[in-house]
Design a protein around this motif. Structure first.
Motif, PDB file in Angstrom:
ATOM      1  N   SER A 279      20.548  17.583  34.398  1.00 48.84           N
ATOM      2  CA  SER A 279      20.696  16.495  33.435  1.00 48.84           C
ATOM      3  C   SER A 279      19.712  15.394  33.825  1.00 48.84           C
ATOM      4  N   ALA A 280      19.632  14.384  33.010  1.00 52.21           N
ATOM      5  CA  ALA A 280      18.674  13.304  33.258  1.00 52.21           C
ATOM      6  C   ALA A 280      19.059  12.447  34.457  1.00 52.21           C
ATOM      7  N   TRP A 281      20.354  12.300  34.741  1.00 50.65           N
ATOM      8  CA  TRP A 281      20.774  11.392  35.805  1.00 50.65           C
ATOM      9  C   TRP A 281      20.283  11.798  37.191  1.00 50.65           C
ATOM     10  N   PRO A 282      20.405  13.049  37.607  1.00 51.20           N
ATOM     11  CA  PRO A 282      19.870  13.401  38.928  1.00 51.20           C
ATOM     12  C   PRO A 282      18.360  13.178  39.012  1.00 51.20           C
ATOM     13  N   ALA A 283      17.663  13.468  37.941  1.00 52.57           N
ATOM     14  CA  ALA A 283      16.216  13.253  37.929  1.00 52.57           C
ATOM     15  C   ALA A 283      15.889  11.767  38.069  1.00 52.57           C
ATOM     16  N   CYS A 284      16.632  10.939  37.363  1.00 48.97           N
ATOM     17  CA  CYS A 284      16.433   9.490  37.442  1.00 48.97           C
ATOM     18  C   CYS A 284      16.707   8.991  38.858  1.00 48.97           C
ATOM     19  N   GLU A 285      17.762   9.494  39.465  1.00 46.95           N
ATOM     20  CA  GLU A 285      18.117   9.088  40.829  1.00 46.95           C
ATOM     21  C   GLU A 285      17.032   9.484  41.825  1.00 46.95           C
ATOM     22  N   ILE A 286      16.514  10.683  41.696  1.00 44.43           N
ATOM     23  CA  ILE A 286      15.459  11.157  42.602  1.00 44.43           C
ATOM     24  C   ILE A 286      14.208  10.301  42.466  1.00 44.43           C
ATOM     25  N   ILE A 287      13.799  10.047  41.245  1.00 49.37           N
ATOM     26  CA  ILE A 287      12.592   9.237  41.016  1.00 49.37           C
ATOM     27  C   ILE A 287      12.817   7.804  41.495  1.00 49.37           C
ATOM     28  N   ALA A 288      13.986   7.234  41.218  1.00 46.96           N
ATOM     29  CA  ALA A 288      14.275   5.861  41.658  1.00 46.96           C
ATOM     30  C   ALA A 288      14.218   5.753  43.181  1.00 46.96           C
ATOM     31  N   ARG A 289      14.807   6.704  43.881  1.00 45.69           N
ATOM     32  CA  ARG A 289      14.774   6.690  45.347  1.00 45.69           C
ATOM     33  C   ARG A 289      13.338   6.806  45.867  1.00 45.69           C
ATOM     34  N   HIS A 290      12.556   7.638  45.211  1.00 45.58           N
ATOM     35  CA  HIS A 290      11.155   7.809  45.620  1.00 45.58           C
ATOM     36  C   HIS A 290      10.375   6.504  45.414  1.00 45.58           C
ATOM     37  N   LEU A 291      10.595   5.827  44.292  1.00 44.91           N
ATOM     38  CA  LEU A 291       9.917   4.562  44.019  1.00 44.91           C
ATOM     39  C   LEU A 291      10.355   3.467  44.982  1.00 44.91           C
ATOM     40  N   VAL A 292      11.640   3.413  45.304  1.00 47.36           N
ATOM     41  CA  VAL A 292      12.143   2.424  46.267  1.00 47.36           C
ATOM     42  C   VAL A 292      11.523   2.675  47.637  1.00 47.36           C
ATOM     43  N   ALA A 293      11.477   3.936  48.056  1.00 45.01           N
ATOM     44  CA  ALA A 293      10.907   4.268  49.372  1.00 45.01           C
ATOM     45  C   ALA A 293       9.438   3.884  49.453  1.00 45.01           C
ATOM     46  N   GLY A 294       8.742   3.959  48.341  1.00 44.84           N
ATOM     47  CA  GLY A 294       7.326   3.597  48.314  1.00 44.84           C
ATOM     48  C   GLY A 294       7.080   2.122  48.048  1.00 44.84           C
ATOM     49  N   GLY A 295       8.146   1.334  47.913  1.00 45.14           N
ATOM     50  CA  GLY A 295       8.002  -0.099  47.673  1.00 45.14           C
ATOM     51  C   GLY A 295       7.565  -0.435  46.263  1.00 45.14           C
ATOM     52  N   GLU A 296       7.729   0.490  45.324  1.00 44.49           N
ATOM     53  CA  GLU A 296       7.285   0.270  43.954  1.00 44.49           C
ATOM     54  C   GLU A 296       8.411  -0.144  43.014  1.00 44.49           C
ATOM     55  N   CYS A 297       9.640  -0.242  43.551  1.00 41.06           N
ATOM     56  CA  CYS A 297      10.801  -0.540  42.724  1.00 41.06           C
ATOM     57  C   CYS A 297      11.832  -1.251  43.599  1.00 41.06           C
ATOM     58  N   PRO A 298      12.509  -2.291  43.067  1.00 42.73           N
ATOM     59  CA  PRO A 298      13.558  -2.943  43.861  1.00 42.73           C
ATOM     60  C   PRO A 298      14.697  -1.974  44.176  1.00 42.73           C
ATOM     61  N   ARG A 299      15.303  -2.131  45.338  1.00 43.06           N
ATOM     62  CA  ARG A 299      16.406  -1.251  45.755  1.00 43.06           C
ATOM     63  C   ARG A 299      17.586  -1.341  44.779  1.00 43.06           C
ATOM     64  N   ASN A 300      17.933  -2.530  44.371  1.00 40.59           N
ATOM     65  CA  ASN A 300      19.037  -2.743  43.424  1.00 40.59           C
ATOM     66  C   ASN A 300      18.445  -3.080  42.060  1.00 40.59           C
ATOM     67  N   LEU A 301      18.051  -2.065  41.328  1.00 40.60           N
ATOM     68  CA  LEU A 301      17.291  -2.249  40.100  1.00 40.60           C
ATOM     69  C   LEU A 301      18.075  -2.966  39.004  1.00 40.60           C
ATOM     70  N   MET A 302      19.310  -2.586  38.760  1.00 38.47           N
ATOM     71  CA  MET A 302      20.056  -3.196  37.656  1.00 38.47           C
ATOM     72  C   MET A 302      20.289  -4.692  37.861  1.00 38.47           C
ATOM     73  N   PRO A 303      20.708  -5.154  39.044  1.00 39.62           N
ATOM     74  CA  PRO A 303      20.814  -6.611  39.224  1.00 39.62           C
ATOM     75  C   PRO A 303      19.460  -7.310  39.044  1.00 39.62           C
ATOM     76  N   PHE A 304      18.382  -6.670  39.481  1.00 35.55           N
ATOM     77  CA  PHE A 304      17.043  -7.238  39.290  1.00 35.55           C
ATOM     78  C   PHE A 304      16.726  -7.383  37.801  1.00 35.55           C
ATOM     79  N   LEU A 305      16.995  -6.335  37.022  1.00 32.69           N
ATOM     80  CA  LEU A 305      16.732  -6.389  35.583  1.00 32.69           C
ATOM     81  C   LEU A 305      17.631  -7.408  34.893  1.00 32.69           C
ATOM     82  N   ASP A 306      18.894  -7.492  35.298  1.00 29.47           N
ATOM     83  CA  ASP A 306      19.804  -8.484  34.721  1.00 29.47           C
ATOM     84  C   ASP A 306      19.322  -9.905  35.003  1.00 29.47           C
TER      85      ASP A 306
END
Length: 73
Positions: A14-41
């Motif tokens: 499903s889309a959720w595991p894929a989203c989680e994998i990509i999000a973790r990869h982006l966080v590890a590379g410093g390309e995305c905040p660790r807590n994305l939803m609070p950042f977007l809010d």
């Protein structure tokens, strides 16, 4: 990064595991905040983003282009 996409393409999921994998990869590379939803809010509350249905959009095209590395001129 290409290994991540290749692994996702080979597995039925499903889309959720894929989203989680990509999000973790982006966080590890410093390309995305660790807590994305609070950042977007927060960005929405201060007026940098607007919400259209389930999507956040930049309110200012110049800021979007700057963050994407594109400049005018």
């Amino acid at each position: 990064m290409s290994r991540v996409f290749a692994g996702l393409a080979l597995v039925h999921h499903s889309a959720w595991p894929a989203c989680e994998i990509i999000a973790r990869h982006l966080v590890a590379g410093g390309e995305c905040p660790r807590n994305l939803m609070p950042f977007l809010d927060d960005a929405h509350q201060v007026g940098l983003l607007r919400v259209v249905g389930p999507v956040y959009q930049f309110r200012h095209a110049d800021l979007r282009d700057h963050l994407a590395g594109r400049s005018k001129g």
